[in-house]
Design an enzyme around this catalytic site. Structure first.
Site, PDB file in Angstrom:
ATOM      1  N   ARG A   1       1.024  -1.267   0.207  1.00 26.24           N
ATOM      2  CA  ARG A   1       0.080  -0.343  -0.295  1.00 26.24           C
ATOM      3  C   ARG A   1       0.633   1.138   0.164  1.00 26.24           C
ATOM      4  NH1 ARG A   1      -4.060  -3.183   3.210  1.00 26.24           N
ATOM      5  NH2 ARG A   1      -3.200  -3.651   4.837  1.00 26.24           N
TER       6      ARG A   1
ATOM      7  N   PHE B   1     -11.281  -5.653  -5.426  1.00 28.77           N
ATOM      8  CA  PHE B   1     -10.813  -6.002  -4.613  1.00 28.77           C
ATOM      9  C   PHE B   1     -10.430  -4.935  -3.521  1.00 28.77           C
ATOM     10  CE2 PHE B   1      -9.571  -9.027  -7.933  1.00 28.77           C
ATOM     11  CZ  PHE B   1     -11.020 -10.020  -7.928  1.00 28.77           C
TER      12      PHE B   1
ATOM     13  N   ASP C   1     -15.835  -3.901  -4.702  1.00 28.20           N
ATOM     14  CA  ASP C   1     -15.698  -5.150  -4.138  1.00 28.20           C
ATOM     15  C   ASP C   1     -17.196  -5.229  -3.548  1.00 28.20           C
ATOM     16  OD1 ASP C   1     -13.898  -6.067  -1.511  1.00 28.20           O
ATOM     17  OD2 ASP C   1     -15.907  -6.693  -1.546  1.00 28.20           O
ATOM     18  N   SER C   2     -17.649  -7.274  -3.736  1.00 29.86           N
ATOM     19  CA  SER C   2     -18.106  -7.778  -3.373  1.00 29.86           C
ATOM     20  C   SER C   2     -19.249  -7.769  -1.828  1.00 29.86           C
ATOM     21  CB  SER C   2     -17.714  -8.889  -4.015  1.00 29.86           C
ATOM     22  OG  SER C   2     -17.873 -10.064  -2.861  1.00 29.86           O
TER      23      SER C   2
ATOM     24  N   ALA D   1     -16.420  -8.816  -9.444  1.00 29.90           N
ATOM     25  CA  ALA D   1     -14.401  -7.907  -9.593  1.00 29.90           C
ATOM     26  C   ALA D   1     -15.020  -8.562 -10.969  1.00 29.90           C
ATOM     27  CB  ALA D   1     -14.011  -8.180  -9.469  1.00 29.90           C
TER      28      ALA D   1
ATOM     29  N   ASP E   1      -5.963  -7.159  -6.166  1.00 25.93           N
ATOM     30  CA  ASP E   1      -6.287  -8.133  -4.731  1.00 25.93           C
ATOM     31  C   ASP E   1      -6.910  -9.110  -4.145  1.00 25.93           C
ATOM     32  OD1 ASP E   1      -4.732  -8.441  -2.473  1.00 25.93           O
ATOM     33  OD2 ASP E   1      -5.279  -7.217  -1.335  1.00 25.93           O
TER      34      ASP E   1
ATOM     35  N   CYS F   1      -2.341 -14.278  -3.360  1.00 26.54           N
ATOM     36  CA  CYS F   1      -1.907 -14.574  -2.157  1.00 26.54           C
ATOM     37  C   CYS F   1      -2.719 -16.049  -1.987  1.00 26.54           C
ATOM     38  CB  CYS F   1      -3.002 -13.837  -0.792  1.00 26.54           C
ATOM     39  SG  CYS F   1      -5.115 -14.106  -1.009  1.00 26.54           S
TER      40      CYS F   1
HETATM   41  N1  SAH Z   1      -7.176  -5.139  -0.418  1.00 29.72           N
HETATM   42  C1  SAH Z   1      -7.329  -5.269  -0.478  1.00 29.72           C
HETATM   43  C2  SAH Z   1      -8.111  -6.263   0.861  1.00 29.72           C
HETATM   44  C3  SAH Z   1      -8.639  -7.407  -0.216  1.00 29.72           C
HETATM   45  S1  SAH Z   1      -9.002  -8.868  -0.169  1.00 29.72           S
HETATM   46  C4  SAH Z   1      -6.804  -4.160   1.181  1.00 29.72           C
HETATM   47  O1  SAH Z   1      -5.675  -3.506   0.908  1.00 29.72           O
HETATM   48  O2  SAH Z   1      -7.015  -4.611   2.474  1.00 29.72           O
HETATM   49  C5  SAH Z   1     -10.081  -9.425  -0.784  1.00 29.72           C
HETATM   50  C6  SAH Z   1     -11.247  -8.881  -1.443  1.00 29.72           C
HETATM   51  O3  SAH Z   1     -12.041  -8.630  -2.199  1.00 29.72           O
HETATM   52  C7  SAH Z   1     -12.424  -9.025   0.315  1.00 29.72           C
HETATM   53  O4  SAH Z   1     -12.689  -7.537   0.215  1.00 29.72           O
HETATM   54  C8  SAH Z   1     -13.657  -9.718  -0.087  1.00 29.72           C
HETATM   55  O5  SAH Z   1     -14.661  -8.916  -0.315  1.00 29.72           O
HETATM   56  C9  SAH Z   1     -13.831  -9.199  -2.266  1.00 29.72           C
HETATM   57  N2  SAH Z   1     -13.888 -10.025  -3.070  1.00 29.72           N
HETATM   58  C10 SAH Z   1     -14.365 -11.875  -2.883  1.00 29.72           C
HETATM   59  N3  SAH Z   1     -15.098 -12.274  -4.211  1.00 29.72           N
HETATM   60  C11 SAH Z   1     -15.000 -11.223  -4.934  1.00 29.72           C
HETATM   61  C12 SAH Z   1     -15.514 -10.557  -6.047  1.00 29.72           C
HETATM   62  N4  SAH Z   1     -15.861 -12.073  -7.357  1.00 29.72           N
HETATM   63  N5  SAH Z   1     -15.742  -9.330  -6.476  1.00 29.72           N
HETATM   64  C13 SAH Z   1     -15.514  -8.755  -5.712  1.00 29.72           C
HETATM   65  N6  SAH Z   1     -14.893  -8.595  -4.794  1.00 29.72           N
HETATM   66  C14 SAH Z   1     -15.201 -10.186  -4.075  1.00 29.72           C
END
Ligand code: SAH
Length: 396
Positions: free
Chosen positions: A211, A227, A249-250, A279, A299, A339
């Site tokens: 970040r 995400f 984000d979802s 996404a 991410d 990850c």
């Molecule tokens: N980048 C963030 C962490 C991301 S974790 C940070 O720095 O804090 C992954 C995220 O993806 C979660 O918030 C989850 O709600 C979201 N997520 C999971 N599946 C998803 C999808 N199909 N579409 C959009 N978001 C999704």
């Protein structure tokens, strides 16, 4: 103490200080050790190798505590491992700028199955192995002694526990939690974190340095943060002077928290757009509108926790990275992450390269990124490196 004897030749990994003993490597076991009980590990010739926690139901049948027959696994053992782990963070985390970080990272800190995260004066623990579970009382009492936390909260609500024959478990273990969500600071930015209801133990602490990297390169850019969760990269981009940030984000709840985090820091809310949705769908919608961005962060959550799911996960990564490249303006930058433990760095890089090729984009890899140093990797345990990041620039 019961003895676990390995098959001939299967001592090699143990001698290299890899901490896992798989069920297939075991020749025999004396007695019937209980869940998490300490056993002596011997090679096929009966020579002592290590002391390990036995887990009768898991494929990872034992997790090694130490390689020393003369040092018993007792309170002192845990005290010294915990003190080492805490000392490393004191050395590597600037605690004037950052109040939330991982204190104990399981196998990588010599404490298989134990995660301890610090959020201000509160601790969140996650126990995912039979061995750490067997020692939970001692571990908690040592955390009290070493850190005098205001509260200790357990977030062992992860399915891997069932592989160890342990039920999921959450709840307050000691003290009193501050009202949730509670504020933490990361590199000088404030975030509200919900230790009880948030994802993981509340925050994706492992992305801290990445970040910061985003903050360094965001000036004047139009940013897409896909995400976004509670806005980690969104806030970093805004603090770095981004011109606009679209966050996807979802989870509506996560994006609402992100919006509040922007306001909490007095960052320009008018530069933000929030999209609650899937996404895979939302990136296509943006592509169909011919949207273009200068900086894109991808991410996603773990698509492949283990190598078995890697193939299917690879398709997911390929798909979003392909869409990412299509949304990237010539000269623009993609920060893309995986990850998934089941996908190694070389494979991830290949997936991203394939995505660029299919998108018809030429691009240069500028940085390899990984997890922040409070999530170290024990050199003997390469599985500890799970977060891979690539910073890629599209040619003009
Ligand atoms: N980048 C963030 C962490 C991301 S974790 C940070 O720095 O804090 C992954 C995220 O993806 C979660 O918030 C989850 O709600 C979201 N997520 C999971 N599946 C998803 C999808 N199909 N579409 C959009 N978001 C999704």
């Amino acid at each position: 103490m019961n003895t676990l004897t390995l098959k001939p030749g299967r001592e090699k990994a143990v001698l290299r200080h890899h901490p896992w003993i798989f069920s297939g490597a075991i020749q025999s076991l004396s007695g019937q050790p209980a869940l998490g009980e300490t056993v002596a590990v011997h090679d096929a010739e009966g020579r002592f190798l290590a002391q390990a926690a036995y887990s009768p139901e898991s494929q990872i049948r034992a997790r090694i505590w130490n390689w020393d027959a003369t040092a018993p696994i007792d309170r002192n053992f845990f005290k010294s491992r915990l003190a080492n782990a805490i000392g490393l963070r004191e050395q590597w985390i600037d605690r004037t700028q950052t109040t939330a970080y991982r204190l104990v990272h399981g196998e990588s800190d010599g404490l298989p199955g134990l995660v301890v995260d610090r959020y201000g004066d509160a601790l969140v623990v996650q126990i995912t192995s039979a061995g750490a579970e067997a020692w939970r009382g001692e571990i908690l009492s040592l955390l009290e002694d070493l850190l005098a936390p205001q509260a200790v909260y357990e977030r062992s609500d992860v399915t891997v526990r069932t592989l160890e024959g342990l039920p999921e478990r959450t709840g307050l273990l000691s003290g009193a939690l501050p009202p949730q969500p509670m504020p933490i600071t990361e590199n000088g930015l404030s975030y509200q974190v919900d230790l009880v209801g948030g994802q993981k133990t509340g925050f994706y602490l492992d992305q801290r340095d990445n970040r910061q990297k985003c903050r360094e390169i965001a000036r004047g850019k139009s940013v897409l943060n896909c995400f976004a969760y509670t806005g980690g990269f969104t806030l970093a981009a805004l603090a770095g002077g981004a011109e606009s940030v679209v966050s996807i984000d979802s989870s509506a709840e996560a994006l609402e928290a992100a919006r509040q985090n922007v306001a909490l820091n007095g960052l320009p809310e008018e530069r933000c757009e929030w999209i609650v949705g899937d996404a895979f769908h939302e990136l296509r919608t943006l592509r169909d509108k011919a949207a273009q961005f200068d900086l894109i962060i991808l991410d996603p959550p773990k698509f492949a926790p283990t190598a078995a799911q890697a193939r299917k996960a690879a398709r997911g990564y390929k798909d979003i990275n392909l869409l990412g490249f299509k949304l990237l303006r010539p000269g623009g930058t993609l920060m893309t992450y995986s990850c998934s433990g089941g996908i190694d760095a070389a494979f991830f890089q290949k997936i991203v390269a394939d995505a660029a090729l299919d998108a018809g984009v030429d691009a240069r890899l500028l940085y390899h990124l990984g997890q922040a140093p409070d999530h170290p990797t024990n050199l003997a345990f390469p599985e500890g490196t799970y977060l891979k990041g690539l910073v890629v620039n599209r040619d003009e």
